[in-house]
Design an enzyme around this catalytic site. Structure first.
Site, PDB file in Angstrom:
ATOM      1  CG  HIS A  83      27.733  -7.734  14.971  1.00  0.00           C
ATOM      2  ND1 HIS A  83      29.066  -7.841  15.303  1.00  0.00           N
ATOM      3  CD2 HIS A  83      27.708  -7.501  13.645  1.00  0.00           C
ATOM      4  CE1 HIS A  83      29.804  -7.679  14.222  1.00  0.00           C
ATOM      5  NE2 HIS A  83      29.011  -7.478  13.195  1.00  0.00           N
ATOM      6  CG  ASP A 218      30.453  -9.179  18.152  1.00  0.00           C
ATOM      7  OD1 ASP A 218      29.485  -9.944  17.998  1.00  0.00           O
ATOM      8  OD2 ASP A 218      30.534  -8.072  17.593  1.00  0.00           O
ATOM      9  CB  SER A 653      30.647  -9.136  10.885  1.00  0.00           C
ATOM     10  OG  SER A 653      30.873  -7.775  11.082  1.00  0.00           O
TER      11      SER A 653
HETATM   12  N1  ARG Z   1      30.730  -2.265  13.778  1.00  0.00           N
HETATM   13  C1  ARG Z   1      30.547  -3.674  13.712  1.00  0.00           C
HETATM   14  C2  ARG Z   1      30.440  -4.142  12.282  1.00  0.00           C
HETATM   15  O1  ARG Z   1      29.952  -3.450  11.450  1.00  0.00           O
HETATM   16  C3  ARG Z   1      29.302  -4.113  14.372  1.00  0.00           C
HETATM   17  C4  ARG Z   1      29.365  -4.093  15.823  1.00  0.00           C
HETATM   18  C5  ARG Z   1      28.028  -4.415  16.412  1.00  0.00           C
HETATM   19  N2  ARG Z   1      27.915  -3.742  17.658  1.00  0.00           N
HETATM   20  C6  ARG Z   1      27.136  -2.678  17.869  1.00  0.00           C
HETATM   21  N3  ARG Z   1      27.205  -2.059  18.997  1.00  0.00           N
HETATM   22  N4  ARG Z   1      26.283  -2.260  16.951  1.00  0.00           N
HETATM   23  O2  ARG Z   1      30.792  -5.261  11.987  1.00  0.00           O
END
Ligand code: ARG
Length: 718
Positions: A83, A218, A653
């Site tokens: 992501h 991811d 992330s």
């Molecule tokens: N919640 C995760 C973060 O903020 C991002 C995950 C991305 N995946 C998604 N389905 N939007 O780091």
């Protein structure tokens, strides 16, 4: 102040030191060292952060502004989240060559793809400049303080940059009780090396986002390129793979409950010192507004993306970030309520005030009352400010038109300064270029009409910009009819010169105030901007200034009150270290969540043809054959993800999860639903970091990507 600062690191009841809570400053991590060793760390302090030898901090970068990445080979191979690479991957994809859908693997350097706007920031060193900043800004307040602060920051940053050799920042910690200088090298030639298909990199989509149990691969891989001297350079085919001071060896031994786990990364923002009224405002005003507006924006985008694959590729990256924080704000609100965070904060504020009264601390005894009252003064505009950012600025055309305000101001002058005008028209060119790459006009029009209507309906009449009465309702119909906004939108998009590159160029050649005055998109945007600037900007700035002062004093007071506790500052997009352990948890009564997930769970979630839960057939074949190679655990399972007690937030992330021996065991990519209030109040019981296991990643590189070239560069330890 200095003395307090040192004790900051050793102090605090509000943030009682626990192994898992805390985003610690790397060069001060020595204060936590004994606790880290107790939990399982086997490295020395110098192995973590050092300016004299290669240390773990040298393997970790800020990736592309908002994420973290780490180097996992001597040849500058970088891994981050899928992501985090998403925008770059989408940008390199076309309907014919769709890397987002199909994945991508480079089998040689020559096949790697230069990515737009991707950077890697390597931290050279951190220096405390608190004394210098304080000396320069002593006794100043308000605007004078802000001005001087800018000056001194710039002075220190310029000095440390050594003629732009380094990228430098002076950053505020503990709400201005401490200032640190960060010195970086910024690499801009970064190329895409590999990514799994989106079905795996984003497996579970928005449904699983912010949730455990999770099964997402991811990750995506890039390579940092440097010039012959290993220094940053613009893209060139003569550039060579960067040779890192330090890269992370990879462990495929697997993790178990209680194992030490440490994260280095760039957490973006937390608000752990927020007072109760600020939290009530988030729960009641700000968060619901954001969610409501994003519901609408996402539905509009989805409709257009579903109709056209090219539109999909243009919007998918911004769709993902809008929906990510749409769900974030839903979760944050829910958990702030469930965990009674407001009451908990009220109790802490009361304890603080009682302490101040008892100890005759006049500086502190009215502080939390004043701090809370301040929110009362801001409350009448809170929604306006949110809508200004989330509704007015949602359509690309509105943002582009709003960016013309400084040019307009210059052209309004009797004799506009030619250089200033040129600077603004250069900006306009740049903004246009950036916007047009990901613009679909029918989508933008639908956003424009909907956001204009929602702003009108949801913001009090007295706060509306004049354009509604002067133009929209006068010429296009009643405020109650959706058609009014649609007709007005059609008129704006048909008549603005801003989205027509020929007309825009003609304007840039000869910018005049008349042309701006007669442009309907500018008229619209200027009406909102002027209304905001004339009526709200000063109030918002004043609120923010006062809030900052209260917060600074509050933290100072809390450290005096809790002299012997360990203490860490809110996240501010600078490198932090957090340590904890691999740990399961109980999300609710009678329910226990294990600390890891497996490939079997991936298959349980599999829904053929589904947007979020479909799987590539190659993976299903590998599963059927249980062909996990050296990546299987003792039970023959392939572990996919695991959880730890580390304290992370957005910006982390892509952060490495590192074991006690300094080996990479996986990559952090999310937080869990039950602790979504974590940016405001860390919850000891529920808070977890969600990671993709190194074995799942290497399995996919090897068995799906067949990218043996990449595995060969790595130092893999079993
Ligand atoms: N919640 C995760 C973060 O903020 C991002 C995950 C991305 N995946 C998604 N389905 N939007 O780091």
């Amino acid at each position: 102040m200095k003395k307090i600062l040192l004790s900051l690191v050793v102090a605090m009841g509000l943030l009682t030191a626990r192994a898992d809570e805390g985003m610690w400053i790397p060069h001060l991590i020595g204060k936590n060292y004994d606790e880290m060793v107790r939990l399982g760390l086997k490295l020395s302090k110098e192995d973590l952060y050092s300016i004299n030898q290669a240390s773990l901090k040298d393997a970790v970068v800020q990736f592309g502004g908002g994420c973290t990445g780490e180097i996992i080979s001597p040849n500058g191979l970088l891994i981050t989240n899928h992501h985090c690479g998403y925008g770059a991957i989408a940008g390199l994809s076309t309907v014919e060559k769709n890397y987002l859908d199909n994945g991508f693997w480079a089998y040689s350097y020559a096949e790697e793809l230069p990515a737009k706007d991707v950077t890697a920031l390597f931290l050279e060193r951190i220096e405390d400049v608190t004394d210098e900043v304080n000396k320069a800004t002593k006794k100043l307040k308000g605007e004078k303080l802000a001005k001087k602060m800018e000056e001194i920051r710039k002075k220190i940053e310029d000095r440390a940059s050594e003629n732009k050799k380094y990228t430098t920042q002076v950053k505020e910690y503990f709400n201005g009780n401490q200032y640190l200088l960060l010195v970086y090298k910024k690499y801009t030639d970064v190329r895409l090396v590999g990514t799994p298909p989106k079905s795996l990199g984003k497996f579970g989509g928005d449904t699983d986002n912010w949730m455990w149990p999770r099964h997402t691969a991811d990750f995506s891989m890039f390579r940092v390129y440097a010039n012959k001297d290993n220094n940053p350079a613009e893209y060139s085919k003569d550039n060579v793979p960067y040779r890192p001071k330090k890269y992370l060896p990879i462990s495929i031994k697997g993790v178990k409950e209680g194992d030490y786990a440490m994260v280095f990364g760039y957490p973006g923002r937390t608000n752990r010192y927020e007072v109760s009224s600020g939290i009530s405002m988030a729960i009641n005003e700000v968060n619901p507004s954001i969610v409501k507006l994003r519901d609408k924006r996402l539905a509009i985008m989805r409709k257009h993306m579903d109709q056209d694959k090219a539109v999909y590729l243009k919007y998918t990256s911004s769709y993902a970030s809008i929906s990510n924080y749409w769900k974030y704000f839903i979760g944050q609100t829910e958990q702030l309520k469930r965990l009674n965070v407001v009451d908990e904060k009220i109790a802490k504020e009361k304890a603080f005030t009682d302490w101040a009264v008892k100890n005759k601390k006049s500086e502190y005894k009215n502080l939390t009352a004043q701090y809370n009252n301040l929110y009362g003064t801001y409350l009448p505009y809170a929604k306006h400010v949110t809508y200004y950012g989330e509704a007015f600025r949602a359509p690309a055309l509105s943002r582009l038109a709003a960016s013309l305000e400084p040019l307009y101001k210059e052209l309004e002058k009797k004799s506009p300064n030619a250089d200033t005008v040129k600077k603004h028209t250069d900006d306009l060119k740049k903004n246009y270029k950036a916007i047009v790459r990901t613009l679909d006009i029918p989508t933008d029009k639908d956003l424009f009409a909907a956001m204009t209507q929602m702003f009108y309906n949801d913001i009090p009449q007295a706060q509306h910009p004049s354009i509604y009465q002067s133009t929209i309702f006068k010429n296009y119909g009643s405020s109650a009819s959706e058609k009014t906004y649609v007709d007005y939108t059609n008129y704006v998009y048909a008549n603005t010169f801003l989205l027509d590159s020929n007309k825009l160029n003609a304007f840039i050649q000869q910018p005049t105030i008349e042309k701006l005055n007669s442009d309907p998109a500018f008229a619209y945007a200027y009406s909102f901007v002027k209304n905001y600037k004339d009526n709200y900007e000063a109030k918002v700035n004043d609120f923010n200034d006062k809030k900052k002062e209260f917060a600074k004093t509050y933290i100072k007071g809390l450290t005096e009150m809790n002299e012997n506790a360990l203490f860490y500052p809110d996240a501010n997009s600078t490198m932090r270290i957090t340590y904890g352990t691999v740990a399961s948890y109980e999300p609710q009564d009678a329910v226990k969540y294990d600390y890891y997930t497996t490939m079997d769970g991936v298959m349980e979630k599999y829904k053929p043809g589904d947007d979020e839960f479909d799987l590539p057939s190659e993976l299903i074949e590998l599963y059927n054959k249980k062909d996990y190679g050296r990546y299987a655990n003792a039970n023959g399972e392939l572990v996919t993800c695991f959880i730890t007690t580390n304290d992370i937030t957005g910006g982390n992330s892509g952060s490495p999860i590192i074991n006690g021996s300094g080996e990479w065991i996986g990559i952090a990519f999310d937080g869990n639903w039950e602790a979504m209030s974590g940016d405001i109040a860390f919850d000891k019981k529920y808070k977890r970091t969600i990671c993709t296991d190194s074995r799942f990643i290497l399995f996919l590189i090897e068995k799906m990507g067949k990218a043996h070239n990449l595995l060969e560069e790595m130092d893999i330890r079993k």
